[in-house]
Write a protein that holds these residues in place. Structure first.
Motif, PDB file in Angstrom:
ATOM      1  N   UNK A 220      18.396 -44.710  52.224  1.00 31.21           N
ATOM      2  CA  UNK A 220      17.380 -45.762  51.888  1.00 31.21           C
ATOM      3  C   UNK A 220      17.134 -46.631  53.207  1.00 31.21           C
ATOM      4  N   UNK A 221      18.252 -47.125  53.600  1.00 28.95           N
ATOM      5  CA  UNK A 221      18.131 -48.071  54.897  1.00 28.95           C
ATOM      6  C   UNK A 221      17.484 -47.280  56.392  1.00 28.95           C
ATOM      7  N   UNK A 222      18.324 -45.879  56.064  1.00 27.00           N
ATOM      8  CA  UNK A 222      17.764 -44.839  57.513  1.00 27.00           C
ATOM      9  C   UNK A 222      16.309 -44.469  57.008  1.00 27.00           C
ATOM     10  N   UNK A 223      15.892 -44.526  55.820  1.00 25.59           N
ATOM     11  CA  UNK A 223      14.318 -44.155  55.513  1.00 25.59           C
ATOM     12  C   UNK A 223      13.768 -45.495  56.121  1.00 25.59           C
TER      13      UNK A 223
ATOM     14  N   UNK B  42      23.319 -37.173  28.956  1.00 23.89           N
ATOM     15  CA  UNK B  42      21.895 -36.586  28.470  1.00 23.89           C
ATOM     16  C   UNK B  42      21.360 -35.567  30.053  1.00 23.89           C
ATOM     17  N   UNK B  43      20.463 -34.642  29.503  1.00 23.62           N
ATOM     18  CA  UNK B  43      20.021 -33.457  30.372  1.00 23.62           C
ATOM     19  C   UNK B  43      18.746 -33.955  31.018  1.00 23.62           C
ATOM     20  N   UNK B  44      18.791 -33.987  32.312  1.00 24.05           N
ATOM     21  CA  UNK B  44      17.738 -34.553  33.065  1.00 24.05           C
ATOM     22  C   UNK B  44      17.127 -33.682  34.207  1.00 24.05           C
ATOM     23  N   UNK B  45      17.749 -32.325  34.062  1.00 23.93           N
ATOM     24  CA  UNK B  45      17.323 -31.244  35.007  1.00 23.93           C
ATOM     25  C   UNK B  45      15.797 -30.889  34.932  1.00 23.93           C
ATOM     26  N   UNK B  46      15.316 -30.893  33.662  1.00 24.08           N
ATOM     27  CA  UNK B  46      14.068 -30.177  33.553  1.00 24.08           C
ATOM     28  C   UNK B  46      12.891 -31.476  34.100  1.00 24.08           C
ATOM     29  N   UNK B  47      13.389 -32.604  33.829  1.00 26.96           N
ATOM     30  CA  UNK B  47      12.472 -33.623  34.473  1.00 26.96           C
ATOM     31  C   UNK B  47      12.445 -33.827  35.750  1.00 26.96           C
ATOM     32  N   UNK B  48      13.641 -33.568  36.373  1.00 20.67           N
ATOM     33  CA  UNK B  48      13.621 -33.617  37.991  1.00 20.67           C
ATOM     34  C   UNK B  48      12.928 -32.154  38.566  1.00 20.67           C
ATOM     35  N   UNK B  49      13.220 -31.211  37.645  1.00 17.15           N
ATOM     36  CA  UNK B  49      12.388 -29.863  38.028  1.00 17.15           C
ATOM     37  C   UNK B  49      10.904 -30.183  38.086  1.00 17.15           C
ATOM     38  N   UNK B  50      10.587 -30.749  37.064  1.00 16.50           N
ATOM     39  CA  UNK B  50       9.091 -30.921  36.839  1.00 16.50           C
ATOM     40  C   UNK B  50       8.528 -32.174  37.962  1.00 16.50           C
TER      41      UNK B  50
ATOM     42  N   UNK C  74       7.711 -36.506  53.577  1.00 15.84           N
ATOM     43  CA  UNK C  74       7.732 -35.081  53.899  1.00 15.84           C
ATOM     44  C   UNK C  74       9.344 -34.879  53.790  1.00 15.84           C
ATOM     45  N   UNK C  75      10.118 -35.908  53.756  1.00 23.48           N
ATOM     46  CA  UNK C  75      11.585 -35.500  53.072  1.00 23.48           C
ATOM     47  C   UNK C  75      11.766 -35.163  52.027  1.00 23.48           C
ATOM     48  N   UNK C  76      10.894 -36.021  51.202  1.00 21.69           N
ATOM     49  CA  UNK C  76      10.662 -35.686  49.665  1.00 21.69           C
ATOM     50  C   UNK C  76      10.234 -34.550  49.291  1.00 21.69           C
ATOM     51  N   UNK C  77       9.103 -34.055  50.058  1.00 23.91           N
ATOM     52  CA  UNK C  77       8.644 -32.624  49.917  1.00 23.91           C
ATOM     53  C   UNK C  77       9.565 -31.656  50.142  1.00 23.91           C
ATOM     54  N   UNK C  78      10.543 -31.677  51.023  1.00 23.61           N
ATOM     55  CA  UNK C  78      11.491 -30.674  51.262  1.00 23.61           C
ATOM     56  C   UNK C  78      12.605 -30.755  50.343  1.00 23.61           C
ATOM     57  N   UNK C  79      13.092 -31.913  49.982  1.00 25.49           N
ATOM     58  CA  UNK C  79      13.877 -32.308  48.887  1.00 25.49           C
ATOM     59  C   UNK C  79      13.306 -31.353  47.636  1.00 25.49           C
ATOM     60  N   UNK C  80      12.307 -31.526  47.334  1.00 21.59           N
ATOM     61  CA  UNK C  80      11.851 -30.843  46.168  1.00 21.59           C
ATOM     62  C   UNK C  80      11.895 -29.422  46.131  1.00 21.59           C
ATOM     63  N   UNK C  81      12.031 -28.890  47.380  1.00 23.31           N
ATOM     64  CA  UNK C  81      12.361 -27.313  47.336  1.00 23.31           C
ATOM     65  C   UNK C  81      13.758 -27.022  47.202  1.00 23.31           C
ATOM     66  N   UNK C  82      14.609 -27.773  47.936  1.00 25.63           N
ATOM     67  CA  UNK C  82      15.923 -27.469  48.100  1.00 25.63           C
ATOM     68  C   UNK C  82      16.592 -27.787  46.930  1.00 25.63           C
TER      69      UNK C  82
ATOM     70  N   UNK D 113      19.758 -40.158  43.158  1.00 23.17           N
ATOM     71  CA  UNK D 113      19.549 -40.873  44.232  1.00 23.17           C
ATOM     72  C   UNK D 113      18.336 -40.724  44.938  1.00 23.17           C
ATOM     73  N   UNK D 114      17.430 -39.822  44.562  1.00 27.67           N
ATOM     74  CA  UNK D 114      16.043 -39.720  45.277  1.00 27.67           C
ATOM     75  C   UNK D 114      14.879 -40.240  44.311  1.00 27.67           C
ATOM     76  N   UNK D 115      15.504 -40.830  42.879  1.00 23.27           N
ATOM     77  CA  UNK D 115      14.325 -41.238  41.988  1.00 23.27           C
ATOM     78  C   UNK D 115      13.435 -42.297  42.510  1.00 23.27           C
TER      79      UNK D 115
END
Length: 329
Positions: free
Chosen positions: A140-143, A229-237, A259-267, A286-288
């Motif tokens: 966060x501080x780096x951002x 609880x299962x949050x996988x599909x929420x994060x994938x969405x 753009x960091x979030x964009x690439x995170x969404x792929x990786x 961590x990225x929410x």
């Protein structure tokens, strides 16, 4: 209240010194409350983090253990320190985004800030996922440094993040890669940027999938269990929505932070594709907050303020309803 007083209040967080004092004050109080056990402690604290000055783990997370279990003269202050750093980093990141949208109200900032540090990503990292929380904080501080183009400080905080928890290596690789591509594509149109970034993102997803598989992060070669609880599909969405909207809104891929979030969404989905389920959820946690802040940049100022308030109140309610506070003892 006079017109001059209203103007001074509205410009308060635009003053770096004054707003930093507010952030430090709230962070200190939060650290003292959490460290004293006023909210209770999480299961991880009782399992390990209550021990003094642990030097567990390897080179990539030993410092994370040491800070989380820091004890001086027999007094355990690890939770105090981690909670302070978590709160401080969240305040700095939120302030940076409010400034970007020219939202300078002190009262609004304090309201959003206090709600945010009581939501899942922060509160559950104070005495549970403490090392992941430290990595998240220094990211966060780096951002913030990245948004101000202070790249030397950005690299310093990213390096610190790497040595807090092993997840830091993956996250730092993603976010440090973004400024390079952002500068490389600076002169291109939005349609060209969308195309090239999508190709790069798809390549990173495939590469990450095989890389995770080859290096054997999933040592047992079976799906790791879901914690709670299962949050996988929420994060994938969330990842799917971000990538899709980037074709329509240039701001989502027009600066290094977004753009960091964009690439995170792929990786990040490469983890769940390899059966690393709870690991993927921790990365999503961590990225929410960056996701919430980033989506808000699509809105006008008045809508943005309502959006942030609704998002963080909803996230707070979900944090309570799903029993995360109840898990503290």
């Amino acid at each position: 209240m006079t017109e001059k007083a209203i103007k001074n209040q509205s410009q308060f967080i635009n003053s770096n010194f004054s707003s930093t004092i507010v952030i430090l004050t709230i962070a200190i109080v939060f650290g003292l409350l959490l460290g004293s056990g006023a909210y209770g402690y999480g299961n991880d604290w009782y399992a390990a983090y209550n021990k003094p000055n642990l030097l567990w783990g390897g080179v990539w997370d030993r410092f994370g253990y040491l800070i989380s279990t820091l004890s001086i003269a027999g007094v355990h202050i690890g939770v105090h320190v981690v909670s302070f750093i978590l709160s401080l980093s969240a305040g700095l990141l939120i302030r940076e985004h409010l400034r970007f949208k020219q939202c300078y109200s002190l009262i609004y900032f304090i309201l959003i800030y206090i709600i945010a540090i009581h939501t899942w990503p922060i509160i559950m990292s104070t005495s549970n996922a403490m090392r992941q929380g430290l990595t998240m904080s220094f990211l966060f501080i780096g951002f913030v440094c990245m948004s101000r183009r202070n790249y030397s400080w950005m690299l310093l905080f990213f390096i610190i993040a790497i040595f807090m928890h092993k997840s830091g290596r993956l996250l730092v690789l993603i976010v440090a890669f973004a400024p390079l591509i952002n500068n490389l594509l600076a002169g291109y149109s939005h349609s060209s940027k969308s195309f090239f970034n999508f190709i790069i993102g798809a390549f990173l997803l495939v590469s990450a999938y095989f890389f995770v598989s080859i290096i054997g992060l999933n040592e047992k070669d079976e799906a790791t269990k879901i914690i709670g609880l299962d949050f996988r599909f929420a994060f994938l969405f969330l990842s799917f929505i971000y990538i899709t909207l980037s074709f329509l809104f240039k701001s989502l891929i027009d600066n290094p932070f977004n753009l960091s979030l964009y690439y995170f969404s792929f990786i990040a989905p490469a983890l769940v594709m390899n059966g690393l389920n709870w690991e993927y959820e921790r990365l999503g946690m961590m990225m929410l907050i960056p996701y919430i802040l980033c989506f808000g940049t699509l809105l006008k100022k008045s809508s943005y303020q309502i959006y942030l308030l609704v998002c963080f109140i909803t996230l707070l309610l979900l944090t309570v309803i799903t029993g995360m506070y109840a898990s503290f003892k």
